[in-house]
Design an enzyme around this catalytic site. Structure first.
Site, PDB file in Angstrom:
ATOM      1  N   GLU A  47      90.711  40.013  26.774  1.00  0.00           N
ATOM      2  CA  GLU A  47      92.058  40.232  27.302  1.00  0.00           C
ATOM      3  C   GLU A  47      92.106  41.518  28.139  1.00  0.00           C
ATOM      4  OE1 GLU A  47      96.641  40.574  25.556  1.00  0.00           O
ATOM      5  OE2 GLU A  47      94.939  41.073  24.280  1.00  0.00           O
ATOM      6  N   LYS A 120     100.504  34.466  29.059  1.00  0.00           N
ATOM      7  CA  LYS A 120     100.712  34.660  27.623  1.00  0.00           C
ATOM      8  C   LYS A 120     102.150  34.354  27.229  1.00  0.00           C
ATOM      9  CE  LYS A 120      99.660  38.285  24.205  1.00  0.00           C
ATOM     10  NZ  LYS A 120      99.037  39.629  24.088  1.00  0.00           N
ATOM     11  N   CYS A 159      95.460  36.409  22.842  1.00  0.00           N
ATOM     12  CA  CYS A 159      95.721  37.366  21.765  1.00  0.00           C
ATOM     13  C   CYS A 159      96.861  36.968  20.822  1.00  0.00           C
ATOM     14  CB  CYS A 159      95.927  38.760  22.338  1.00  0.00           C
ATOM     15  SG  CYS A 159      95.628  40.068  21.115  1.00  0.00           S
TER      16      CYS A 159
END
Length: 292
Positions: A47, A120, A159
């Site tokens: 990330e 995300k 994540c």
């Protein structure tokens, strides 16, 4: 007819980051080349791989690190994909327009074409992880995606997404054979070694459970090193459809290479047919915040 070539190699690039993005990009390129030399077909970076993890503080200057999808970074990686004949998953800080920024990734196929990007969806705001200051969540319209690459169908989440079974489930239902999770996770200075072990065990367990529940492979790439109060614990790993860990890294820079047989997905789903037995007629409550 089933694709005869179903055994591939995954390469997870686990490294540290410095303040100068150009140095991080050059280091990543070297590591990508090394992974390709080891036979990796799909290579995943961590990330925000080209910057430090700047979300541990509020600083307006950090927005200057963002760049558009059609910028220099993605073009350089696209050229590298063509040269090496590999699929690349590249997470970065995306500038969508003035004032709208995302924690994003692109999936680049082995011919250099950008198959698409994922933004995300779940954005945390915890001590040391102040991402809501920087990132707009991904749009419902684009949502969770699957990319049909030269080496298989993959999904890629980022994540904080890794804690949500809904994200993994939808991605698998769309056909993902492998779900990648580029990540930046570790511990804070105030946390003890005992807490680290508890947290890391939970982190590994939840992602192994996604592999089991969805009958697919899960590949997790995490960074290492210390950055302004955050110590990232590495331990990048690949889990098989039964949740078995096929390969796992340590806490230093390394390339985690794992060979996977995509045909084993069919075997797991015959043994444990979770998709067959889902009761989609009684799951209304999952669409609510709470069931009061």
């Amino acid at each position: 007819m089933e694709n005869e070539k179903r055994v591939i190699k995954l390469g997870l690039i686990q490294t540290y980051c410095e303040i100068d993005p150009s140095q991080n990009v050059e280091r990543a390129k070297v590591l990508i080349r090394s992974a390709a030399e080891e036979g990796a077909n799909i290579i995943c970076l961590q990330e925000l791989f080209n910057t430090i993890y700047f979300c541990n503080q509020h600083d307006e200057k950090n927005f200057d690190w963002a760049e558009p999808i059609d910028g220099k970074l993605v073009q350089e990686l696209s050229d590298l994909s063509v040269e090496l004949g590999v699929v690349l998953i590249a997470p970065f800080f995306e500038k969508r327009t003035q004032g709208v920024y995302h924690n994003s990734l692109v999936v680049i196929d082995a011919d250099g074409s950008v198959l698409g990007n994922y933004r995300k969806m779940h954005i945390p705001d915890d001590p040391g992880f102040h991402e809501k200051y920087y990132f707009t969540p991904g749009d419902k319209e684009t949502g969770f995606q699957v990319f049909d690459t030269a080496f298989g169908k993959i999904g890629a989440l980022i994540c904080w997404d890794q804690w949500y079974p809904e994200a993994a489930r939808i991605t698998a239902l769309k056909g993902a054979e492998i779900i990648f999770y580029p990540t930046a996770i570790g511990m804070l200075k105030k946390e003890t070694r005992k807490q680290k072990k508890i947290f890391m065990d939970a982190w590994i367990t939840i992602q192994r459970s996604h592999a089991i529940a969805n009958g697919c492979f899960v590949a997790v790439t995490n960074r290492v090193g210390k950055e302004k109060g955050n110590k990232f614990w590495g331990n990048s790993f690949v889990a098989g459809p039964f949740g078995e860990i096929l390969k796992q890294g340590g806490q230093k820079e390394e390339i985690v290479i794992a060979e996977v047989d995509l045909n084993s997905i069919e075997s797991q789903r015959r043994e444990w047919p979770f998709f067959r037995d889902r009761r989609i007629d009684v799951y209304d409550g999952i669409m609510k915040r709470l069931i009061d």
